[in-house]
Design a protein around this motif. Structure first.
Motif, PDB file in Angstrom:
ATOM      1  N   GLY A   8      31.621  50.352  42.566  1.00  0.00           N
ATOM      2  CA  GLY A   8      31.946  50.792  41.213  1.00  0.00           C
ATOM      3  C   GLY A   8      33.590  50.112  41.619  1.00  0.00           C
ATOM      4  N   GLY A   9      34.146  50.826  42.840  1.00  0.00           N
ATOM      5  CA  GLY A   9      34.751  49.590  43.036  1.00  0.00           C
ATOM      6  C   GLY A   9      35.552  48.476  42.792  1.00  0.00           C
ATOM      7  N   MET A  10      34.249  47.944  43.115  1.00  0.00           N
ATOM      8  CA  MET A  10      34.712  46.245  43.677  1.00  0.00           C
ATOM      9  C   MET A  10      33.852  45.734  42.116  1.00  0.00           C
ATOM     10  SD  MET A  10      34.823  43.917  44.548  1.00  0.00           S
ATOM     11  CE  MET A  10      34.293  43.143  47.092  1.00  0.00           C
ATOM     12  N   GLN A  11      33.478  46.486  41.152  1.00  0.00           N
ATOM     13  CA  GLN A  11      33.673  45.926  39.784  1.00  0.00           C
ATOM     14  C   GLN A  11      34.850  46.724  38.810  1.00  0.00           C
ATOM     15  OE1 GLN A  11      30.763  48.658  38.237  1.00  0.00           O
ATOM     16  NE2 GLN A  11      28.654  47.716  39.218  1.00  0.00           N
ATOM     17  N   GLN A  12      35.722  47.218  39.498  1.00  0.00           N
ATOM     18  CA  GLN A  12      36.704  47.658  38.527  1.00  0.00           C
ATOM     19  C   GLN A  12      37.837  46.344  39.223  1.00  0.00           C
ATOM     20  OE1 GLN A  12      36.338  49.697  36.987  1.00  0.00           O
ATOM     21  NE2 GLN A  12      38.397  51.165  37.344  1.00  0.00           N
ATOM     22  N   ARG A  13      37.325  45.972  40.487  1.00  0.00           N
ATOM     23  CA  ARG A  13      38.479  45.041  41.010  1.00  0.00           C
ATOM     24  C   ARG A  13      37.694  43.470  40.234  1.00  0.00           C
ATOM     25  NH1 ARG A  13      38.475  45.106  47.290  1.00  0.00           N
ATOM     26  NH2 ARG A  13      36.590  46.157  47.149  1.00  0.00           N
ATOM     27  N   VAL A  14      36.518  43.427  39.837  1.00  0.00           N
ATOM     28  CA  VAL A  14      36.466  42.387  39.120  1.00  0.00           C
ATOM     29  C   VAL A  14      36.760  42.392  37.634  1.00  0.00           C
ATOM     30  CG1 VAL A  14      34.170  40.962  38.896  1.00  0.00           C
ATOM     31  CG2 VAL A  14      34.436  42.014  40.603  1.00  0.00           C
ATOM     32  N   GLY A  15      37.198  43.498  37.203  1.00  0.00           N
ATOM     33  CA  GLY A  15      37.355  43.981  35.878  1.00  0.00           C
ATOM     34  C   GLY A  15      39.065  43.223  35.674  1.00  0.00           C
ATOM     35  N   ILE A  16      39.172  43.219  36.612  1.00  0.00           N
ATOM     36  CA  ILE A  16      40.871  43.134  36.991  1.00  0.00           C
ATOM     37  C   ILE A  16      41.141  42.033  36.860  1.00  0.00           C
ATOM     38  CG2 ILE A  16      42.748  44.017  37.603  1.00  0.00           C
ATOM     39  CD1 ILE A  16      42.368  46.710  38.873  1.00  0.00           C
ATOM     40  N   ALA A  17      40.357  41.216  38.228  1.00  0.00           N
ATOM     41  CA  ALA A  17      40.492  40.112  38.471  1.00  0.00           C
ATOM     42  C   ALA A  17      40.364  38.870  36.906  1.00  0.00           C
ATOM     43  CB  ALA A  17      40.117  39.203  39.855  1.00  0.00           C
ATOM     44  N   ARG A  18      39.375  39.635  36.482  1.00  0.00           N
ATOM     45  CA  ARG A  18      39.129  38.771  35.650  1.00  0.00           C
ATOM     46  C   ARG A  18      39.926  38.688  34.304  1.00  0.00           C
ATOM     47  NH1 ARG A  18      34.313  41.656  33.623  1.00  0.00           N
ATOM     48  NH2 ARG A  18      35.854  43.220  32.603  1.00  0.00           N
ATOM     49  N   SER A  19      40.861  39.975  33.946  1.00  0.00           N
ATOM     50  CA  SER A  19      41.607  39.942  32.668  1.00  0.00           C
ATOM     51  C   SER A  19      42.829  38.833  33.548  1.00  0.00           C
ATOM     52  CB  SER A  19      42.251  41.811  32.940  1.00  0.00           C
ATOM     53  OG  SER A  19      42.755  41.780  34.238  1.00  0.00           O
ATOM     54  N   LEU A  20      43.160  38.797  34.631  1.00  0.00           N
ATOM     55  CA  LEU A  20      44.272  37.922  34.903  1.00  0.00           C
ATOM     56  C   LEU A  20      43.840  36.334  34.850  1.00  0.00           C
ATOM     57  CD1 LEU A  20      45.092  39.448  38.714  1.00  0.00           C
ATOM     58  CD2 LEU A  20      46.383  39.508  36.578  1.00  0.00           C
ATOM     59  N   ALA A  21      42.676  36.133  34.430  1.00  0.00           N
ATOM     60  CA  ALA A  21      42.121  34.620  34.067  1.00  0.00           C
ATOM     61  C   ALA A  21      42.628  34.343  32.649  1.00  0.00           C
ATOM     62  CB  ALA A  21      41.074  34.400  34.831  1.00  0.00           C
ATOM     63  N   THR A  22      43.294  34.797  32.006  1.00  0.00           N
ATOM     64  CA  THR A  22      43.900  34.596  30.690  1.00  0.00           C
ATOM     65  C   THR A  22      45.110  34.760  31.052  1.00  0.00           C
ATOM     66  OG1 THR A  22      43.070  36.832  29.593  1.00  0.00           O
ATOM     67  CG2 THR A  22      41.164  34.493  29.578  1.00  0.00           C
ATOM     68  N   GLU A  23      45.787  35.160  31.787  1.00  0.00           N
ATOM     69  CA  GLU A  23      47.064  35.571  31.719  1.00  0.00           C
ATOM     70  C   GLU A  23      47.875  35.899  30.664  1.00  0.00           C
ATOM     71  OE1 GLU A  23      49.823  32.083  32.887  1.00  0.00           O
ATOM     72  OE2 GLU A  23      47.979  31.748  34.623  1.00  0.00           O
ATOM     73  N   PRO A  24      47.533  37.399  29.998  1.00  0.00           N
ATOM     74  CA  PRO A  24      47.261  38.107  28.899  1.00  0.00           C
ATOM     75  C   PRO A  24      48.608  38.562  28.499  1.00  0.00           C
ATOM     76  CG  PRO A  24      46.034  39.303  30.421  1.00  0.00           C
ATOM     77  CD  PRO A  24      46.309  37.820  30.993  1.00  0.00           C
TER      78      PRO A  24
END
Length: 107
Positions: A8-24
């Motif tokens: 679950g923790g790794m899924q959370q971190r992957v989700g945050i990293a994924r959101s960083l990819a688009t530089e919102p």
């Protein structure tokens, strides 16, 4: 690994990293630290302070039930659950003000 194979923790971190990819310019996140252990939570606090605190960093709007996370990171707080919702601080809020407001909603 496939997403379902991650903790679950790794899924959370992957989700945050994924959101960083688009530089919102604005992040909307829901309980971003809920599945993290204390050490990773502290590192994520520092990372978010660094990224969102930069002059060109994104704004962050997040939902949490954790008063500790709120006090550690928030510059403005809106408490929901009462009527009307109240903004309780425009600078890092004090724990006692938040706890008092939460208790008022449940008494």
């Amino acid at each position: 690994h496939y997403p379902h194979q991650l903790s679950g923790g790794m899924q959370q971190r992957v989700g945050i990293a994924r959101s960083l990819a688009t530089e919102p310019g604005l992040w909307f996140i829901d309980e971003p630290f809920s599945a993290l252990d204390a050490a990773r939570r502290a590192r994520m606090h520092e990372a978010l302070r660094s990224v969102c605190g930069a002059s060109d960093g994104p704004a962050l709007l997040w939902v949490t039930h954790s008063i500790d996370d709120m006090v550690a990171l928030a510059t403005r707080v809106v408490l929901l659950g009462g009527s009307p919702a109240r903004i309780t601080g425009s600078i890092p809020p004090r724990r006692d003000i938040i706890l008092r407001a939460l208790m008022e909603d449940h008494s």
